[in-house]
Motif scaffolding. Structure first.
Motif, mmCIF file in Angstrom:
data_model
loop_
_atom_site.group_PDB
_atom_site.id
_atom_site.type_symbol
_atom_site.label_atom_id
_atom_site.label_comp_id
_atom_site.label_asym_id
_atom_site.label_seq_id
_atom_site.Cartn_x
_atom_site.Cartn_y
_atom_site.Cartn_z
ATOM 1 N N MET A 22 0.846 -1.187 0.000
ATOM 2 C CA MET A 22 0.000 0.000 0.000
ATOM 3 C C MET A 22 0.883 1.239 0.000
ATOM 4 O O MET A 22 1.867 1.319 0.738
ATOM 5 N N LYS A 23 0.533 2.198 -0.853
ATOM 6 C CA LYS A 23 1.295 3.450 -0.939
ATOM 7 C C LYS A 23 0.322 4.613 -1.018
ATOM 8 O O LYS A 23 -0.487 4.689 -1.939
ATOM 9 N N TRP A 24 0.396 5.493 -0.025
ATOM 10 C CA TRP A 24 -0.435 6.693 -0.098
ATOM 11 C C TRP A 24 0.407 7.906 0.287
ATOM 12 O O TRP A 24 1.398 7.802 1.000
ATOM 13 N N GLY A 25 0.011 9.052 -0.240
ATOM 14 C CA GLY A 25 0.773 10.260 0.034
ATOM 15 C C GLY A 25 2.085 10.273 -0.736
ATOM 16 O O GLY A 25 2.263 9.566 -1.729
ATOM 17 N N THR A 26 3.027 11.085 -0.245
ATOM 18 C CA THR A 26 4.285 11.288 -0.973
ATOM 19 C C THR A 26 5.518 10.826 -0.199
ATOM 20 O O THR A 26 6.643 11.023 -0.656
ATOM 21 N N LYS A 27 5.338 10.203 0.953
ATOM 22 C CA LYS A 27 6.497 9.776 1.745
ATOM 23 C C LYS A 27 7.344 8.759 0.991
ATOM 24 O O LYS A 27 8.577 8.801 1.019
ATOM 25 N N TYR A 28 6.693 7.819 0.318
ATOM 26 C CA TYR A 28 7.397 6.781 -0.433
ATOM 27 C C TYR A 28 7.079 6.918 -1.916
ATOM 28 O O TYR A 28 5.914 6.985 -2.305
ATOM 29 N N GLY A 29 8.128 6.918 -2.736
ATOM 30 C CA GLY A 29 7.939 7.014 -4.174
ATOM 31 C C GLY A 29 7.695 5.657 -4.807
ATOM 32 O O GLY A 29 7.734 4.610 -4.147
ATOM 33 N N ALA A 30 7.476 5.680 -6.123
ATOM 34 C CA ALA A 30 7.215 4.441 -6.856
ATOM 35 C C ALA A 30 8.379 3.467 -6.760
ATOM 36 O O ALA A 30 8.191 2.251 -6.858
ATOM 37 N N GLU A 31 9.594 3.988 -6.534
ATOM 38 C CA GLU A 31 10.759 3.090 -6.463
ATOM 39 C C GLU A 31 10.643 2.100 -5.311
ATOM 40 O O GLU A 31 11.186 0.990 -5.382
ATOM 41 N N TYR A 32 9.928 2.474 -4.250
ATOM 42 C CA TYR A 32 9.740 1.538 -3.135
ATOM 43 C C TYR A 32 8.889 0.350 -3.574
ATOM 44 O O TYR A 32 9.168 -0.794 -3.205
#
Length: 254
Positions: A22-32
């Motif tokens: 799960m990825k929300w917001g800008t803390k983690y980019g697509a590279e994660y």
């Protein structure tokens, strides 16, 4: 990217393995997301599909199927506390079926993870390291059968005011709910280790000796102020937690 339900490759969708993140917001980019997919692919012989629940699909590997994060429908202004993760327990999550292995975006896989798909149990999670006398699990890595806990989200929504007062975060509520169902189990202790608690050296040794990889570990968990880039380059810790660069994290996180 398409948000349509996954079309199974075979009729036996109940036994397929899905890696969820799960990825929300800008803390983690697509590279994660992309590095997580690469690590899973390198470290398992089990056939799997990878699914990311996200509000931003830009830059994510097309091999990863993306869906919007299901809305929690909480009162406006409610504290976040990681509640979004609970949406993986929607009774019908975009038509997905099978075994779901949820992985936080910032974990680092360092060894074969086949056992995370096959270890017996209806719900498995990391047992909290800091307070092992409690039932609370660390939800950086958990596995369940999709749709197996259909009451978890309705109960959460109906009792949210009570839950946010009683439980510090989503993993505390999740552990409590599954324990009430008599299905709470934990991964073998050596499989998941904390970078902060199990890898970093204590001062003054931390100034001369880099972080160590624990014996038999499969997944390294990052929490607190240090993340994988900090581990690779050094730094990121508080004044009493000096961090030298870690070559083995650098080799694994790609």
């Amino acid at each position: 990217m398409s948000h349509e339900s996954i079309q199974p490759d075979s009729v036996d969708t109940e036994s397929q393995n899905i890696v969820l993140c799960m990825k929300w917001g800008t803390k983690y980019g697509a590279e994660y997301v992309n590095r997580l997919y690469n690590m899973v692919k390198r470290h398992t012989t089990v056939a799997f599909k990878m699914v990311c629940l996200t509000d931003r699909t830009e830059g994510i590997n097309p091999e990863v199927q993306c869906f919007p994060i299901p809305p929690l429908a909480l009162p406006e202004g409610s504290p976040e506390r990681g509640w979004n993760k609970l949406s993986t327990f929607e009774p019908d999550l975009y038509g997905l079926k099978g075994n779901a292995l949820f992985l936080d975006l910032d974990v680092v896989i360092v060894d074969n993870i086949d056992g995370f798909f096959t270890h017996p149990g209806e719900f498995l999670v990391i047992h909290d390291w800091k307070r092992p006398w409690r039932i609370t699990g660390n939800s950086s890595v958990y596995r369940f059968k999709l749709g197996a806990f259909p009451g978890l989200m309705p109960y959460f929504r109906e009792h949210f005011d009570e839950i946010r007062e009683k439980f510090r975060n989503e993993q505390a509520y999740l552990s409590w709910y599954v324990d009430q169902e008599k299905k709470l189990q934990y991964w073998p202790d050596s499989w998941c280790k904390s970078y902060k608690y199990h890898c970093l050296q204590k001062i003054p040794l931390a100034f001369i000796k880099p972080p160590v990889k624990p014996k038999d570990v499969k997944i390294i968990i990052f929490h607190g102020e240090i993340n994988p880039p900090d581990a690779i380059h050094g730094g990121g810790g508080k004044w009493y937690r000096y961090v030298l660069p870690s070559d083995w994290i650098k080799d694994a996180w790609q």
